[in-house]
Design a protein around this motif. Sequence first.
Motif, PDB file in Angstrom:
ATOM      1  N   ARG A 290      43.518  39.951  63.517  1.00 59.66           N
ATOM      2  CA  ARG A 290      44.924  40.291  63.266  1.00 59.66           C
ATOM      3  C   ARG A 290      45.221  40.334  61.770  1.00 59.66           C
ATOM      4  NH1 ARG A 290      48.099  40.405  67.666  1.00 59.66           N
ATOM      5  NH2 ARG A 290      47.336  39.414  69.586  1.00 59.66           N
ATOM      6  N   ALA A 291      44.658  39.389  61.021  1.00 57.37           N
ATOM      7  CA  ALA A 291      44.919  39.325  59.585  1.00 57.37           C
ATOM      8  C   ALA A 291      44.374  40.560  58.874  1.00 57.37           C
ATOM      9  CB  ALA A 291      44.305  38.054  58.994  1.00 57.37           C
TER      10      ALA A 291
ATOM     11  N   MET B  80      50.975  38.755  60.857  1.00 56.22           N
ATOM     12  CA  MET B  80      49.854  38.706  61.787  1.00 56.22           C
ATOM     13  C   MET B  80      50.259  38.798  63.251  1.00 56.22           C
ATOM     14  SD  MET B  80      47.402  35.977  59.807  1.00 56.22           S
ATOM     15  CE  MET B  80      46.569  35.438  61.299  1.00 56.22           C
TER      16      MET B  80
END
Length: 244
Positions: A72-73, A238
């Motif tokens: 996600r990051a 995120m």
Amino acid sequence: MKAVLRWLGLLVFAFVALQLFFVLRIAAMVVMNPESTSFQRSEAWVQVAASGQVRWRQEWVPYGEISEHLKRAVIASEDDGFANHDGVDWVAIEKAWERNAKAEAQAAKTQARAPDRPQRAPKIRGGSTITQQLAKNLLLSGERTLLRKGQEFVLTLLLEQLLSKERILEIYLNSVEWGEGVFGAEAAAQHYFRKSASRLGPSEAARLAVMLPAPKRFEKTPGSAYLAGRTRTILARMNSAELP
């Protein structure tokens, strides 16, 4: 005239053969992990030329063993439309062009006001997607020419057609540079946090994602105010990052 046509025919044949080679290599990656990327090999040559030694830390881990926080990051930081675009984010490219034009115009104004004062070059931003970055690092040289950019575009489309989004992200996260001789999520997690990539928390994942545009520089300046501030920004984004 025949000689010219013969040379043109050879050039066309060479181009088609090269594209076929790329198609076969990418198709093989459906089931086979690439042993190295073009970027990694060029970095190894640079190290050998500089010191006679090669620092290369990399350990491949399957997609399911990479922290969801890191996935996600990286998407939030590098390509927030990754799950939905076809390899090229035209909106991001347009925005990058606009930002670059404004930066260059501002630099020109500053130079006109103070012609004798040394000026810093304007920061040029790109609009490359994760797939484009993978195409470039995986199979191409680092030169910046229109021909290479065109080939990058073709490879980006091939990656998107032949591989799933999960597979593209898996290869990217296992091969991208995260420091001097540090390649891939597992090596980065061990190098910076002494833990496996599967155990990375949100803050650690965001910090690694922020390093990607300039990993060697951030490796040397871990206390950078920019790194800390940008990490907080990515942390906030995120949860909305869409995974493939």
